[in-house]
Scaffold this active site. Structure first.
Site, PDB file in Angstrom:
ATOM      1  N   ASN A  98       1.190  -1.407  -0.517  1.00  0.00           N
ATOM      2  CA  ASN A  98       0.090   0.220  -0.105  1.00  0.00           C
ATOM      3  C   ASN A  98       0.926   1.472   0.192  1.00  0.00           C
ATOM      4  O   ASN A  98       1.534   1.600   1.086  1.00  0.00           O
ATOM      5  CB  ASN A  98      -0.769  -0.119   1.529  1.00  0.00           C
ATOM      6  CG  ASN A  98      -1.963   1.366   1.445  1.00  0.00           C
ATOM      7  OD1 ASN A  98      -1.799   2.125   0.480  1.00  0.00           O
ATOM      8  ND2 ASN A  98      -1.990   1.670   2.322  1.00  0.00           N
ATOM      9  N   TRP A  99       0.771   2.393  -1.418  1.00  0.00           N
ATOM     10  CA  TRP A  99       2.023   3.190  -1.428  1.00  0.00           C
ATOM     11  C   TRP A  99       1.265   4.447  -0.532  1.00  0.00           C
ATOM     12  O   TRP A  99       2.525   5.477  -0.605  1.00  0.00           O
ATOM     13  CB  TRP A  99       2.318   3.647  -2.827  1.00  0.00           C
ATOM     14  CG  TRP A  99       2.874   1.691  -3.396  1.00  0.00           C
ATOM     15  CD1 TRP A  99       3.573   1.080  -2.620  1.00  0.00           C
ATOM     16  CD2 TRP A  99       3.568   1.745  -4.750  1.00  0.00           C
ATOM     17  NE1 TRP A  99       4.313   0.492  -3.453  1.00  0.00           N
ATOM     18  CE2 TRP A  99       4.376   1.020  -4.855  1.00  0.00           C
ATOM     19  CE3 TRP A  99       3.049   2.670  -6.050  1.00  0.00           C
ATOM     20  CZ2 TRP A  99       5.252   0.475  -5.965  1.00  0.00           C
ATOM     21  CZ3 TRP A  99       3.594   2.710  -7.059  1.00  0.00           C
ATOM     22  CH2 TRP A  99       4.501   1.157  -7.032  1.00  0.00           C
ATOM     23  N   LYS A 100       0.117   4.705  -0.637  1.00  0.00           N
ATOM     24  CA  LYS A 100      -0.246   5.420   0.162  1.00  0.00           C
ATOM     25  C   LYS A 100      -0.965   6.611  -0.565  1.00  0.00           C
ATOM     26  O   LYS A 100      -0.354   7.055  -1.598  1.00  0.00           O
ATOM     27  CB  LYS A 100       0.083   5.999   1.850  1.00  0.00           C
ATOM     28  CG  LYS A 100      -0.275   3.942   2.613  1.00  0.00           C
ATOM     29  CD  LYS A 100      -0.175   4.315   3.513  1.00  0.00           C
ATOM     30  CE  LYS A 100       0.071   3.153   4.729  1.00  0.00           C
ATOM     31  NZ  LYS A 100      -0.131   3.159   5.788  1.00  0.00           N
ATOM     32  N   HIS A 113      -9.191   1.398   4.707  1.00  0.00           N
ATOM     33  CA  HIS A 113      -8.336   1.658   5.364  1.00  0.00           C
ATOM     34  C   HIS A 113      -8.566   2.678   6.962  1.00  0.00           C
ATOM     35  O   HIS A 113      -9.373   3.442   6.513  1.00  0.00           O
ATOM     36  CB  HIS A 113      -6.754   2.035   4.133  1.00  0.00           C
ATOM     37  CG  HIS A 113      -6.108   1.990   5.152  1.00  0.00           C
ATOM     38  ND1 HIS A 113      -5.085   3.173   5.911  1.00  0.00           N
ATOM     39  CD2 HIS A 113      -5.029   1.237   4.963  1.00  0.00           C
ATOM     40  CE1 HIS A 113      -3.847   2.207   6.156  1.00  0.00           C
ATOM     41  NE2 HIS A 113      -3.819   1.729   5.608  1.00  0.00           N
ATOM     42  N   GLU A 153      -6.986   5.036   7.722  1.00  0.00           N
ATOM     43  CA  GLU A 153      -5.850   6.711   7.160  1.00  0.00           C
ATOM     44  C   GLU A 153      -7.603   6.921   7.037  1.00  0.00           C
ATOM     45  O   GLU A 153      -8.020   7.932   7.336  1.00  0.00           O
ATOM     46  CB  GLU A 153      -5.042   6.393   6.253  1.00  0.00           C
ATOM     47  CG  GLU A 153      -4.123   6.655   7.714  1.00  0.00           C
ATOM     48  CD  GLU A 153      -2.355   5.668   6.323  1.00  0.00           C
ATOM     49  OE1 GLU A 153      -2.459   5.360   5.275  1.00  0.00           O
ATOM     50  OE2 GLU A 153      -1.828   4.855   7.249  1.00  0.00           O
ATOM     51  N   GLU A 158      -5.993  -5.068  10.552  1.00  0.00           N
ATOM     52  CA  GLU A 158      -5.137  -4.177  10.361  1.00  0.00           C
ATOM     53  C   GLU A 158      -5.165  -3.189  11.736  1.00  0.00           C
ATOM     54  O   GLU A 158      -5.660  -2.062  11.803  1.00  0.00           O
ATOM     55  CB  GLU A 158      -4.237  -2.672   9.425  1.00  0.00           C
ATOM     56  CG  GLU A 158      -4.254  -3.456   7.869  1.00  0.00           C
ATOM     57  CD  GLU A 158      -3.600  -2.370   7.189  1.00  0.00           C
ATOM     58  OE1 GLU A 158      -2.632  -2.820   6.765  1.00  0.00           O
ATOM     59  OE2 GLU A 158      -3.969  -1.522   6.796  1.00  0.00           O
ATOM     60  N   GLY A 201       2.684   2.105  11.594  1.00  0.00           N
ATOM     61  CA  GLY A 201       3.808   3.289  10.533  1.00  0.00           C
ATOM     62  C   GLY A 201       3.832   3.486  12.071  1.00  0.00           C
ATOM     63  O   GLY A 201       4.599   4.409  11.619  1.00  0.00           O
ATOM     64  N   SER A 220       3.405  -2.569  10.366  1.00  0.00           N
ATOM     65  CA  SER A 220       4.564  -2.971  11.123  1.00  0.00           C
ATOM     66  C   SER A 220       4.968  -4.101  10.067  1.00  0.00           C
ATOM     67  O   SER A 220       5.975  -4.477  10.727  1.00  0.00           O
ATOM     68  CB  SER A 220       4.700  -2.260  11.885  1.00  0.00           C
ATOM     69  OG  SER A 220       4.586  -1.022  12.423  1.00  0.00           O
ATOM     70  N   GLY A 225       2.901  -1.165   3.902  1.00  0.00           N
ATOM     71  CA  GLY A 225       2.820   0.401   3.582  1.00  0.00           C
ATOM     72  C   GLY A 225       4.277   0.762   3.343  1.00  0.00           C
ATOM     73  O   GLY A 225       4.977   0.306   2.946  1.00  0.00           O
TER      74      GLY A 225
HETATM   75  P1  PGA Z   1       2.580   0.034   7.532  1.00  0.00           P
HETATM   76  O1  PGA Z   1       0.945   0.861   6.886  1.00  0.00           O
HETATM   77  O2  PGA Z   1       3.050  -1.011   7.067  1.00  0.00           O
HETATM   78  O3  PGA Z   1       3.976   1.090   7.158  1.00  0.00           O
HETATM   79  O4  PGA Z   1       2.666  -0.052   9.094  1.00  0.00           O
HETATM   80  C1  PGA Z   1       0.093  -0.648   6.586  1.00  0.00           C
HETATM   81  C2  PGA Z   1      -0.785   0.074   6.175  1.00  0.00           C
HETATM   82  O5  PGA Z   1      -1.564   0.496   6.757  1.00  0.00           O
HETATM   83  O6  PGA Z   1      -1.598  -0.956   5.176  1.00  0.00           O
END
Ligand code: PGA
Length: 256
Positions: free
Chosen positions: A14-16, A101, A103, A173, A179, A218, A239
């Site tokens: 997931n490149w966000k 997601h 976020e 998640e 993150g 993570s 991510g």
């Molecule tokens: P992360 O993000 O691997 O940077 O913790 C995961 C995600 O938000 O899908």
């Protein structure tokens, strides 16, 4: 008969809101051998770029690379400034999409009800939703994890039939692990993913054994193998560690 081994592993980056189109294109080209390697080992490999980079990644990646949007609107067209519709994704050959997601839940008012509308629209168009669920730190500390994910799953997947959810993917998640470098222990991740499967079983019976459940939060090349060794974890949504070519490669190599 156990279905456990029938679920193909899935590794999704997931490149966000990262990478210019030029960078995304370069990554897509550089990842072609990886996609071949994944296929040869029965693993589904993919990335989820920004809307702007979807076309470039789809055109330049291996045809075996899954390319997923990060969001979509549930209406086909109309007065929804700033939104993107399912027919627009399909025109580019995009058939996968992340939904809900954390976020988007936190910053864009993505509710379980809205996720449900989006998931139903995707499935009606034969697309594959990756439905993200997970509790916040406060909810985790209050011991409410299962209550939260159960509600997210039940509302998000409301009104769907067994047949509808055949290809669906659910990603667990925990928000406190995204993150932050504080990944959930494999015990917690397996416990919650197993619980999610039991909720799916209540809703969809034996079809729950075919639904892939990913862990995210993570995940890194060093810890991915431990997660994927858990019986109810069928892959990872990654991510930060999916952004650089070498760590993306490390994620795959370490689960071969
Ligand atoms: P992360 O993000 O691997 O940077 O913790 C995961 C995600 O938000 O899908």
């Amino acid at each position: 008969m156990s279905f456990v081994n029938m679920r193909r592993k899935l590794l999704l980056g997931n490149w966000k809101m990262n990478k210019l189109v030029s960078e995304a294109k370069e990554f897509a080209i550089a990842s072609r051998p990886l996609a071949e390697k994944a296929k040869a080992n029965n693993i589904d490999l993919g990335v989820s770029p920004t809307y702007l980079s979807l076309a470039a990644v789809k055109e330049n990646a291996s045809k075996d690379m899954i390319v997923a949007a990060q969001n979509v609107h549930f209406n086909d067209h109309g007065a929804f400034t700033g939104e993107i519709s399912i027919p627009m994704l399909l025109e580019l050959g995009i058939t996968w999409c992340l939904i809900g997601h954390s976020e988007r839940r936190a910053y864009d008012n993505e509710t379980d009800e809205k996720c449900n509308l989006k998931i139903k629209a995707l499935i009606a168009n034969k697309m594959i939703p990756v439905y993200c669920v997970g509790e916040t730190l406060d909810e985790f500390e209050a011991g409410k994890t299962k209550e939260v994910v159960s509600r997210q799953v039940k509302v998000g997947l409301k009104d769907l039939t067994k047949e509808d959810v055949k290809d669906l993917v659910v990603a667990y998640e925990p928000v406190w692990s995204i993150g932050t470098g504080k990944n959930a222990s494999t015990e917690i991740a397996e416990d919650v993913c197993g619980y999610i499967r039991s909720v799916l079983k209540e809703m969809f019976g034996e079809m729950s054994e075919e639904i892939r459940i990913l862990y995210g939060g993570s995940v890194k090349p060093e810890n991915i193998k431990a997660y994927l060794s858990c019986p109810d974890i069928d892959g990872a949504l990654v991510g930060g560690a999916s952004l650089k070519q070498d760590s993306y490669e490390g994620l795959l190599t370490n689960i071969l």
